[in-house]
Design a protein around this motif. Structure first.
Motif, PDB file in Angstrom:
ATOM      1  N   ALA A   8      -4.467   0.031   3.716  1.00  0.00           N
ATOM      2  CA  ALA A   8      -4.122   1.182   2.487  1.00  0.00           C
ATOM      3  C   ALA A   8      -2.951   1.908   2.748  1.00  0.00           C
ATOM      4  CB  ALA A   8      -5.421   2.185   2.489  1.00  0.00           C
ATOM      5  N   ILE A   9      -2.388   1.924   3.899  1.00  0.00           N
ATOM      6  CA  ILE A   9      -1.192   2.694   4.127  1.00  0.00           C
ATOM      7  C   ILE A   9      -0.013   1.945   3.587  1.00  0.00           C
ATOM      8  CG2 ILE A   9       0.257   3.536   6.108  1.00  0.00           C
ATOM      9  CD1 ILE A   9      -2.210   4.545   7.600  1.00  0.00           C
ATOM     10  N   VAL A  10       0.025   0.674   4.135  1.00  0.00           N
ATOM     11  CA  VAL A  10       1.022  -0.088   3.931  1.00  0.00           C
ATOM     12  C   VAL A  10       1.046  -0.505   2.393  1.00  0.00           C
ATOM     13  CG1 VAL A  10       1.679  -2.450   4.008  1.00  0.00           C
ATOM     14  CG2 VAL A  10       0.846  -1.469   5.915  1.00  0.00           C
ATOM     15  N   ALA A  11      -0.224  -0.679   1.516  1.00  0.00           N
ATOM     16  CA  ALA A  11      -0.192  -0.832   0.395  1.00  0.00           C
ATOM     17  C   ALA A  11       0.358   0.345  -0.478  1.00  0.00           C
ATOM     18  CB  ALA A  11      -1.606  -0.956  -0.372  1.00  0.00           C
ATOM     19  N   ASN A  12       0.085   1.567  -0.130  1.00  0.00           N
ATOM     20  CA  ASN A  12       0.617   2.991  -0.664  1.00  0.00           C
ATOM     21  C   ASN A  12       2.394   3.118  -0.608  1.00  0.00           C
ATOM     22  OD1 ASN A  12       1.426   5.944   0.117  1.00  0.00           O
ATOM     23  ND2 ASN A  12      -0.047   5.678  -1.550  1.00  0.00           N
ATOM     24  N   ILE A  13       2.892   2.307   0.542  1.00  0.00           N
ATOM     25  CA  ILE A  13       4.075   2.468   0.721  1.00  0.00           C
ATOM     26  C   ILE A  13       4.876   1.616  -0.101  1.00  0.00           C
ATOM     27  CG2 ILE A  13       6.033   1.626   2.409  1.00  0.00           C
ATOM     28  CD1 ILE A  13       4.740   4.124   3.230  1.00  0.00           C
ATOM     29  N   ILE A  14       4.398   0.417  -0.375  1.00  0.00           N
ATOM     30  CA  ILE A  14       5.255  -0.664  -1.373  1.00  0.00           C
ATOM     31  C   ILE A  14       4.775  -0.172  -2.855  1.00  0.00           C
ATOM     32  CG2 ILE A  14       5.492  -2.425   0.546  1.00  0.00           C
ATOM     33  CD1 ILE A  14       3.461  -4.050  -0.398  1.00  0.00           C
ATOM     34  N   SER A  15       3.926   0.228  -3.039  1.00  0.00           N
ATOM     35  CA  SER A  15       3.246   0.606  -4.465  1.00  0.00           C
ATOM     36  C   SER A  15       4.426   1.519  -5.042  1.00  0.00           C
ATOM     37  CB  SER A  15       1.992   1.092  -4.428  1.00  0.00           C
ATOM     38  OG  SER A  15       1.932   2.519  -3.767  1.00  0.00           O
ATOM     39  N   HIS A  51      11.838   8.689   1.909  1.00  0.00           N
ATOM     40  CA  HIS A  51      11.168   7.412   1.800  1.00  0.00           C
ATOM     41  C   HIS A  51      11.359   6.715   3.089  1.00  0.00           C
ATOM     42  CE1 HIS A  51       9.833   7.982  -2.383  1.00  0.00           C
ATOM     43  NE2 HIS A  51      11.231   8.275  -2.556  1.00  0.00           N
ATOM     44  N   LEU A  52      12.444   6.698   3.650  1.00  0.00           N
ATOM     45  CA  LEU A  52      12.797   5.793   4.741  1.00  0.00           C
ATOM     46  C   LEU A  52      11.750   6.255   5.891  1.00  0.00           C
ATOM     47  CD1 LEU A  52      16.564   5.668   4.554  1.00  0.00           C
ATOM     48  CD2 LEU A  52      14.986   3.729   4.666  1.00  0.00           C
ATOM     49  N   LYS A  53      11.700   7.509   6.036  1.00  0.00           N
ATOM     50  CA  LYS A  53      10.617   8.050   7.090  1.00  0.00           C
ATOM     51  C   LYS A  53       9.182   7.588   6.824  1.00  0.00           C
ATOM     52  CE  LYS A  53       9.248  12.139   9.626  1.00  0.00           C
ATOM     53  NZ  LYS A  53       7.724  11.847   9.693  1.00  0.00           N
ATOM     54  N   LYS A  54       8.684   7.800   5.635  1.00  0.00           N
ATOM     55  CA  LYS A  54       7.346   6.902   5.555  1.00  0.00           C
ATOM     56  C   LYS A  54       7.464   5.537   5.613  1.00  0.00           C
ATOM     57  CE  LYS A  54       5.546   9.891   1.572  1.00  0.00           C
ATOM     58  NZ  LYS A  54       3.934   9.889   2.666  1.00  0.00           N
ATOM     59  N   MET A  55       8.172   4.815   5.515  1.00  0.00           N
ATOM     60  CA  MET A  55       8.427   3.325   5.885  1.00  0.00           C
ATOM     61  C   MET A  55       8.559   3.119   7.342  1.00  0.00           C
ATOM     62  SD  MET A  55      10.584   1.491   2.799  1.00  0.00           S
ATOM     63  CE  MET A  55      11.935   2.764   2.590  1.00  0.00           C
ATOM     64  N   MET A  56       9.125   3.948   8.222  1.00  0.00           N
ATOM     65  CA  MET A  56       9.124   3.885   9.445  1.00  0.00           C
ATOM     66  C   MET A  56       7.780   4.268  10.261  1.00  0.00           C
ATOM     67  SD  MET A  56      13.107   5.263  10.775  1.00  0.00           S
ATOM     68  CE  MET A  56      12.531   5.129  12.282  1.00  0.00           C
ATOM     69  N   ASP A  57       7.440   5.366   9.656  1.00  0.00           N
ATOM     70  CA  ASP A  57       5.935   5.717  10.031  1.00  0.00           C
ATOM     71  C   ASP A  57       4.732   4.747  10.002  1.00  0.00           C
ATOM     72  OD1 ASP A  57       6.861   8.138  10.667  1.00  0.00           O
ATOM     73  OD2 ASP A  57       6.092   9.331   9.039  1.00  0.00           O
ATOM     74  N   ALA A  58       4.998   3.848   8.808  1.00  0.00           N
ATOM     75  CA  ALA A  58       3.975   2.657   8.621  1.00  0.00           C
ATOM     76  C   ALA A  58       4.502   1.467   9.441  1.00  0.00           C
ATOM     77  CB  ALA A  58       4.101   2.339   7.134  1.00  0.00           C
TER      78      ALA A  58
END
Length: 228
Positions: A8-15, A51-58
């Protein structure tokens, strides 16, 4: 059945449309500064950092530091493969302007899929390798035949060296624009790098599109027995 919450975390990132633009821009296999990714996504650099921080956290992307500068790229080939797999089932973007049309055509003709060759050119090369008996299809991968080993030697690709790499050797990668497979993994990367080294293709700035050079227009059809 329990569902892994990380999905769900990954899906949220790319959604998120903005993050999707940024992360798919990184599928060219290169590292980009935040300002460049912000430009590609049509947002301010400060917003891009969020947004980059969110993608790094994921754990989807990583950062490399050079002095005071930071450059962002896809974490590894496995992440790139997962992201690329979304494209064949995603609705096609409608081209509404003459400006976008050449860009779309260039991407469909030849582009990078993380670190290997995709698009019409990538599919044609794989098809040729299979039809000429150099590769044999096996489930989700390809095996190199004795004839294939001899052919790859002619373009200076050492199969033994590639097998020692800690990654997939030659897996199928579904091409989103052609709806057919091109070749990924260590072998796909080696072919791509060799074509770059020979000067038969070249990267285009600020895009995943790849251009065939004048030399390549002659040598690629000659070596791979394909029509451009």
């Amino acid at each position: 059945m329990d569902v892994n919450p990380n999905i769900a975390i990954v899906a949220n990132i790319i959604s998120d449309q903005t993050r999707a633009k940024m992360i798919f821009a990184m599928l060219d296999g290169r590292f980009h500064p935040a300002t460049e990714l912000a430009y590609m996504a049509g947002i301010k650099p400060q917003t891009a950092s969020f947004h980059l921080k969110k993608m790094m956290d994921a754990h989807l992307i990583k950062v490399e530091k050079q002095g005071r500068h930071r450059y962002y790229g896809i974490k590894d080939s496995s992440v790139a493969g997962i992201l690329e797999s979304f494209l064949p089932v995603a609705p096609q973007v409608e081209v509404r302007s003459l400006k976008k049309s050449p860009k779309d055509k260039a991407l469909r003709s030849a582009r990078t899929c993380y670190d290997h060759l995709a698009g019409n050119l990538g599919v044609k090369i794989l098809t040729s390798l299979v039809n000429n008996g150099f590769l044999v299809e096996e489930d989700n991968k390809y095996s190199v035949t004795d004839r294939g080993r001899e052919f790859l030697d002619t373009i200076h690709i050492d199969i033994s060296e590639l097998r020692n790499k800690r990654r997939s050797f030659s897996h199928k990668c579904l091409d989103w624009s052609e709806r057919r497979h091109h070749i990924g993994g260590a072998l796909g990367n080696a072919i791509f790098e060799r074509l770059l080294e020979f000067g038969w293709i070249k990267r285009l700035p600020k895009t995943r599109a790849i251009s065939v050079t004048t030399l390549g227009e002659k040598k690629i059809p000659e070596v791979f027995k394909i029509e451009l």
